[in-house]
Design an enzyme around this catalytic site. Structure first.
Site, PDB file in Angstrom:
ATOM      1  CE  LYS A 112      -3.035  14.903  -0.634  1.00  0.00           C
ATOM      2  NZ  LYS A 112      -2.447  14.396   0.614  1.00  0.00           N
ATOM      3  CE  LYS A 193      -4.191   9.527  -5.951  1.00  0.00           C
ATOM      4  NZ  LYS A 193      -3.185   9.648  -4.964  1.00  0.00           N
ATOM      5  CE  LYS A 196      -5.724   6.707   2.777  1.00  0.00           C
ATOM      6  NZ  LYS A 196      -4.594   7.363   3.468  1.00  0.00           N
TER       7      LYS A 196
HETATM    8  P1  AMP Z   1      -1.731   7.732   1.019  1.00  0.00           P
HETATM    9  O1  AMP Z   1      -3.119   7.276   1.225  1.00  0.00           O
HETATM   10  O2  AMP Z   1      -1.671   8.939   0.134  1.00  0.00           O
HETATM   11  O3  AMP Z   1      -0.944   7.883   2.281  1.00  0.00           O
HETATM   12  O4  AMP Z   1      -1.025   6.586   0.188  1.00  0.00           O
HETATM   13  C1  AMP Z   1      -0.435   5.438   0.768  1.00  0.00           C
HETATM   14  C2  AMP Z   1       0.224   4.574  -0.287  1.00  0.00           C
HETATM   15  O5  AMP Z   1      -0.761   4.039  -1.182  1.00  0.00           O
HETATM   16  C3  AMP Z   1       1.241   5.317  -1.178  1.00  0.00           C
HETATM   17  O6  AMP Z   1       2.342   4.465  -1.418  1.00  0.00           O
HETATM   18  C4  AMP Z   1       0.479   5.562  -2.433  1.00  0.00           C
HETATM   19  O7  AMP Z   1       1.312   5.694  -3.551  1.00  0.00           O
HETATM   20  C5  AMP Z   1      -0.375   4.298  -2.528  1.00  0.00           C
HETATM   21  N1  AMP Z   1      -1.590   4.524  -3.321  1.00  0.00           N
HETATM   22  C6  AMP Z   1      -2.564   5.433  -3.077  1.00  0.00           C
HETATM   23  N2  AMP Z   1      -3.544   5.353  -3.996  1.00  0.00           N
HETATM   24  C7  AMP Z   1      -3.176   4.363  -4.859  1.00  0.00           C
HETATM   25  C8  AMP Z   1      -3.764   3.808  -6.038  1.00  0.00           C
HETATM   26  N3  AMP Z   1      -4.937   4.263  -6.507  1.00  0.00           N
HETATM   27  N4  AMP Z   1      -3.125   2.805  -6.676  1.00  0.00           N
HETATM   28  C9  AMP Z   1      -1.933   2.341  -6.193  1.00  0.00           C
HETATM   29  N5  AMP Z   1      -1.322   2.830  -5.101  1.00  0.00           N
HETATM   30  C10 AMP Z   1      -1.924   3.830  -4.430  1.00  0.00           C
END
Ligand code: AMP
Ligand code: TRP
Length: 327
Positions: A112, A193, A196
């Site tokens: 990041k 991966k 968002k």
């Molecule tokens: P965040 O958007 O970073 O707050 O992520 C929220 C949750 O989604 C966390 O548990 C991440 O590990 C999971 N997550 C985010 N991107 C992925 C992805 N591409 N595949 C699986 N899990 C994800």
């Protein structure tokens, strides 16, 4: 004793299919077996610049999505991180326990922060706040995607360090990851991966994408030149990612899906995957629209915050006493 589950999602950007399959879907499954706390981690969101009015809306958007995917406020405690000030308080105490070297090794910080001129100190100490989130609730289990594994390992290390230095205080949490789907990959590049924050919206399915957008994104997803639907993450990462998604949204095993496309090309496979996604996401989207406009969200989040505050306060009393803080 029922086990305690804790997890959180940042109210930044549109929630993706990766967030849903890797995390949210697990949250729903766990609420029937455990005492679950699911948090909207707005304090983590401000480690990167956020527009204030947009952040406020996104908190409500995410709360509405929590409910739309099936989280039940009668079963789970749903709340916003900044409504419970103990998160910041324990976050600070854990910042005084974590080592600079440990924080420097975190890959999320490196990714990041990469190429940015000014990076906030909060982005660097982010894992201490995340550890505080989890440890405040004496959590046993933390369902997350694969990208959070390193943060979870650090949380465990900090809990053990705290308990050793100050006496038994925290439960040592375990990470919970699904076998297939803990890392959903980008539709345009299976080495990254699904995220968002990717500048290409075609790289991800968003939970609120309209049906035609979902169909189009899947039809444009990269595959390979071999034309056989087969699960092989090493040799065929793009097709294997689509198979994982297919399997998770239809509750069929990967073998079953592969068998159904024996002798067929990618065209049929992608068309059916698009339809399966639309069928899975449409009811969620309909519920979302109802909930988001209902005006119920604020009240529910206040109730959640009250419950969370009470649980967090019990831990904080012990923490202050063990560390020797206060008058
Ligand atoms: P965040 O958007 O970073 O707050 O992520 C929220 C949750 O989604 C966390 O548990 C991440 O590990 C999971 N997550 C985010 N991107 C992925 C992805 N591409 N595949 C699986 N899990 C994800
Ligand atoms: N760091 C997590 C992410 O980016 C979000 C998060 C914050 C979290 N606190 C948490 C996840 C506590 C699980 C438990 O995805």
């Amino acid at each position: 004793m029922t086990s305690r589950v804790f997890s959180g999602i940042q109210p930044t950007g549109q929630i993706t299919l990766g967030n849903y399959l890797g995390a949210l879907k697990q949250f729903v499954a766990l609420q029937d077996q455990a005492d679950a706390f699911y948090c909207i981690v707005d304090m983590h969101a401000i480690t990167m610049p956020q527009d204030p009015s947009q952040l406020k809306e996104r908190i409500k958007d995410l709360a509405s999505l929590y409910l739309a995917v099936g989280l039940d406020p009668q079963k789970s405690t749903l709340f916003v991180q900044s409504d419970v000030s103990a998160h910041s308080e324990l976050g600070w105490i854990l910042q005084c326990l974590v080592h600079m070297g440990e924080l420097s090794r975190m890959t999320q910080f490196k990714e990041k922060g990469e190429g940015k001129e000014a990076v906030s100190a909060g982005l660097f100490t982010y894992p201490a706040l995340m550890a505080a989130d989890i440890l405040l609730y004496q959590s046993h289990l933390v369902p997350v995607g694969e990208d959070q594994k390193q943060h979870l390992e650090l949380t465990r290390d900090l809990a053990i360090r705290f308990n050793t230095r100050f006496g038994d205080t925290f439960t040592i949490p375990d990470i919970m990851m699904i076998k297939q789907g803990a890392r959903i990959m980008s539709l345009d590049d299976p080495s990254k991966k699904m995220s968002k924050s990717n500048p290409n919206p075609g790289s991800r399915i968003e939970m609120l994408d309209p049906p035609d957008v979902i169909r189009k994104k899947i039809s444009r997803a990269v595959t390979d030149s071999d034309r056989v639907v087969r699960f092989d993450p090493e040799e065929k990462p793009a097709v294997s990612n689509l198979l994982t998604i297919f399997s998770l949204v239809t509750d069929k095993s990967i073998e079953e899906v592969v068998a159904a496309y024996d002798g067929k090309g990618y065209g049929d496979f992608k068309k059916d995957l698009g339809e399966a996604l639309v069928a899975h996401l449409s009811p969620i989207q309909n519920r979302y629209a109802e909930i988001r406009n209902s005006g119920e969200i604020e009240r529910l989040l206040q109730l959640g915050a009250e419950k969370a505050r009470a649980t967090a306060a019990t831990t904080m009393d012990i923490v202050r006493q063990h560390v020797g803080l206060g008058s």
